[in-house]
Enzyme design. Structure first.
Site, short mmCIF file in Angstrom:
data_model
loop_
_atom_site.label_atom_id
_atom_site.label_comp_id
_atom_site.label_asym_id
_atom_site.label_seq_id
_atom_site.Cartn_x
_atom_site.Cartn_y
_atom_site.Cartn_z
N ARG A 147 32.00 41.87 47.50
CA ARG A 147 32.10 40.64 48.29
C ARG A 147 33.49 40.39 48.84
O ARG A 147 33.66 40.08 50.01
CB ARG A 147 31.77 39.42 47.43
CG ARG A 147 30.34 39.03 47.37
CD ARG A 147 30.08 38.38 46.04
NE ARG A 147 30.26 39.40 45.02
CZ ARG A 147 29.31 40.22 44.65
NH1 ARG A 147 28.13 40.14 45.17
NH2 ARG A 147 29.52 41.16 43.74
N THR A 148 34.49 40.46 47.98
CA THR A 148 35.81 40.01 48.40
C THR A 148 36.34 40.88 49.53
O THR A 148 36.80 40.38 50.56
CB THR A 148 36.77 40.01 47.19
OG1 THR A 148 36.20 39.19 46.18
CG2 THR A 148 38.14 39.45 47.58
N LYS A 162 50.46 59.16 42.66
CA LYS A 162 51.67 60.02 42.63
C LYS A 162 52.84 59.30 41.98
O LYS A 162 53.96 59.81 41.95
CB LYS A 162 52.05 60.41 44.07
CG LYS A 162 50.95 61.14 44.81
CD LYS A 162 51.41 61.46 46.22
CE LYS A 162 50.27 62.08 47.03
NZ LYS A 162 50.62 62.17 48.45
N ARG A 197 43.96 43.50 45.67
CA ARG A 197 43.38 43.29 44.34
C ARG A 197 43.96 44.34 43.41
O ARG A 197 43.98 45.53 43.76
CB ARG A 197 41.86 43.39 44.36
CG ARG A 197 41.25 43.39 42.96
CD ARG A 197 39.76 43.29 42.96
NE ARG A 197 39.34 41.94 43.33
CZ ARG A 197 38.07 41.54 43.35
NH1 ARG A 197 37.11 42.37 43.00
NH2 ARG A 197 37.75 40.30 43.71
N HIS A 244 42.47 34.36 41.24
CA HIS A 244 41.68 34.83 42.38
C HIS A 244 41.56 33.62 43.33
O HIS A 244 40.52 33.01 43.45
CB HIS A 244 40.31 35.28 41.88
CG HIS A 244 39.47 36.01 42.87
ND1 HIS A 244 39.82 36.15 44.21
CD2 HIS A 244 38.26 36.63 42.73
CE1 HIS A 244 38.87 36.84 44.83
NE2 HIS A 244 37.92 37.14 43.96
C1 NCD Z 1 34.94 37.91 40.69
C2 NCD Z 1 36.21 38.66 40.38
O1 NCD Z 1 36.42 39.78 40.86
O2 NCD Z 1 37.00 38.09 39.65
N1 NCD Z 1 34.20 38.52 41.71
C3 NCD Z 1 34.40 38.10 43.00
O3 NCD Z 1 35.44 38.29 43.56
N2 NCD Z 1 33.40 37.41 43.60
C4 NCD Z 1 34.11 37.60 39.52
C5 NCD Z 1 33.67 38.72 38.62
O4 NCD Z 1 33.95 39.88 38.86
O5 NCD Z 1 33.01 38.41 37.63
#
Ligand code: NCD
Length: 308
Positions: free
Chosen positions: A57-58, A87, A108, A136
Site C-alpha cells: 500500500r504505502t 555493498k 521505509r 509511520h
Molecule cells: C503498516 C506498517 O507498515 O507499519 N502497514 C502500512 O503501511 N499500511 C502496518 C503493518 O504492517 O502492520
C-alpha cells in the site's frame, strides 16, 4: 507553524491547522480524481521511493499519488538486498546520491531513526514511510483523514487502539495527532507483552489526553467510535514462540462487529492476518479498504504541499 520540509514524525504537527488543510486538499483531490479533472502541478518532478522493508500500500499509493499529479517515480522496492546498501553504503551517502536525481524521497527502513538520518543528509524533502518500530506519519495522516470523513469530525472521538501497541508504528504516529484534537479519549487494548512503550504513554500524560490501558477487548470496544485494530508485528519478535503466544490475542469477528455502536467504524492500516475476520468486511462499519484508498489522496495532498 513553519512550512514542513521533511515529514519524519507526527510530533512535527503542533496544531490541527496543517492537518485540516491537508484533509481539505485530499478531499478536493478525490473529487477531481473522480471527475478526471486533476491538475498536474508536479509535472516534471521526480519522486524516489526507497524501501528497505516490504510494502504494498504505502509504496504503491505514494507512486500513484505522484503520477496522478503529473510527476514520475524512480523506485527501489527491495533496497535492503538490491541497493548499494549490500555493498556497505551508508544511508547518508545513498540519500546524497538519490537526492541528486529526485525532488523528494519516500523512505521505509527497518531501523528506528533512519528517516531522521536520511533527512539530515538530504537537500530534498524526505518522507518517513516507516522506520522500524518508530513512526509511520503518513499512515497517521490517512487515519485522521479517514476519521474526519467517516465520523464528520475527530473532536470528541472515543478511540480504541487494539493489538500490538509496542511495535505498531502506525499507532506511535497516530497518538500525537489525536492529542491535537479536543476531548478525544483513548482506550489502549493490548496483551501485557505488547503494551504501548513508556515514551508514548508519557507523551499522552504530558498532553493531558484521557486514556486507559486494558487487556480486555469486549468492554473496550462497546462504546468506541473508532475501533482501530493492528497486526501483531511478527517481524519484530525475537522468537516464534513469543509471537505465537500473542498473535491471536484479539480477533474482531462479525458478531463483535455487529454489536459495536451503530455509528462506529473499524479501521486497520493493513495488511491484516487473523485480527479481523473476513466476514467483517461486509459490515458497513468496516472502513479499512476505504482507509487504504484515502491514503493515496492524503499523500497526493502532502506531495503537493511539499513540492508544488
Ligand atoms: C503498516 C506498517 O507498515 O507499519 N502497514 C502500512 O503501511 N499500511 C502496518 C503493518 O504492517 O502492520
Amino acid at each position: 507553524m513553519q512550512k514542513l520540509r521533511h515529514v519524519l514524525s507526527t510530533k512535527q504537527f503542533g496544531d490541527t491547522r496543517l492537518l485540516e488543510q491537508l484533509c481539505a486538499s485530499a478531499a478536493q483531490m478525490e473529487l477531481d480524481d473522480v471527475a478526471r479533472t486533476l491538475p498536474q502541478p508536479l509535472r516534471g518532478r521526480i519522486l524516489a521511493t526507497l524501501f528497505y522493508e516490504p510494502s504494498t500500500r504505502t509504496r504503491f499509493s505514494f507512486e500513484a499519488a505522484m503520477q496522478k499529479l503529473g510527476g514520475s517515480v524512480i523506485t527501489a522496492e527491495n533496497a535492503k538486498d538490491s541497493s548499494s546498501a549490500t555493498k556497505g553504503e551508508t544511508i547518508a551517502d545513498t540519500i546524497r546520491v538519490v537526492s541528486g536525481y529526485a525532488d523528494a524521497i519516500v523512505m521505509r527502513h527497518y531501523e528506528e531513526g533512519a528517516a531522521k538520518k536520511a533527512a539530515d543528509a538530504s537537500p530534498v524533502p524526505v518522507i518517513n514511510a516507516g522506520d522500524g518500530v518508530g513512526e509511520h506519519p503518513t499512515q497517521a495522516l490517512a487515519d485522521v483523514f479517514t476519521i474526519n470523513k467517516e465520523l464528520g469530525k475527530v473532536d470528541g472521538a472515543k478511540v480504541a487502539l487494539i493489538g500490538d501497541l509496542l511495535n505498531g508504528r502506525t499507532i506511535h504516529s497516530l497518538l500525537p495527532l489525536l492529542a491535537l484534537y479536543r476531548d478525544v479519549s483513548i482506550i489502549l487494548v493490548s496483551p501485557k507483552q505488547l503494551r504501548l512503550p513508556v515514551k508514548y504513554v508519557s507523551f499522552l500524560e504530558s498532553k493531558g489526553v484521557r486514556f486507559v490501558e486494558t487487556d480486555k477487548l469486549a468492554g473496550a470496544v462497546r462504546s468506541a467510535d473508532v475501533v482501530y485494530v493492528t497486526r501483531v508485528q511478527r517481524e519484530r519478535f525475537l522468537s516464534a514462540e513469543e509471537y505465537e503466544a500473542v498473535k491471536d490475542a484479539y480477533i474482531i469477528d462479525a458478531k463483535i462487529a455487529d454489536n459495536l455502536k451503530s455509528t462506529a467504524i473499524i479501521m486497520h492500516a493493513l495488511p491484516r492476518v487473523n485480527e479481523i475476520s473476513p466476514d467483517v468486511d461486509a459490515n458497513y462499519r468496516a472502513a479499512y479498504f476505504r482507509q487504504a484508498k484515502n491514503a493515496m489522496y492524503i499523500r497526493m495532498a502532502l506531495l503537493n504541499y511539499l513540492l508544488a
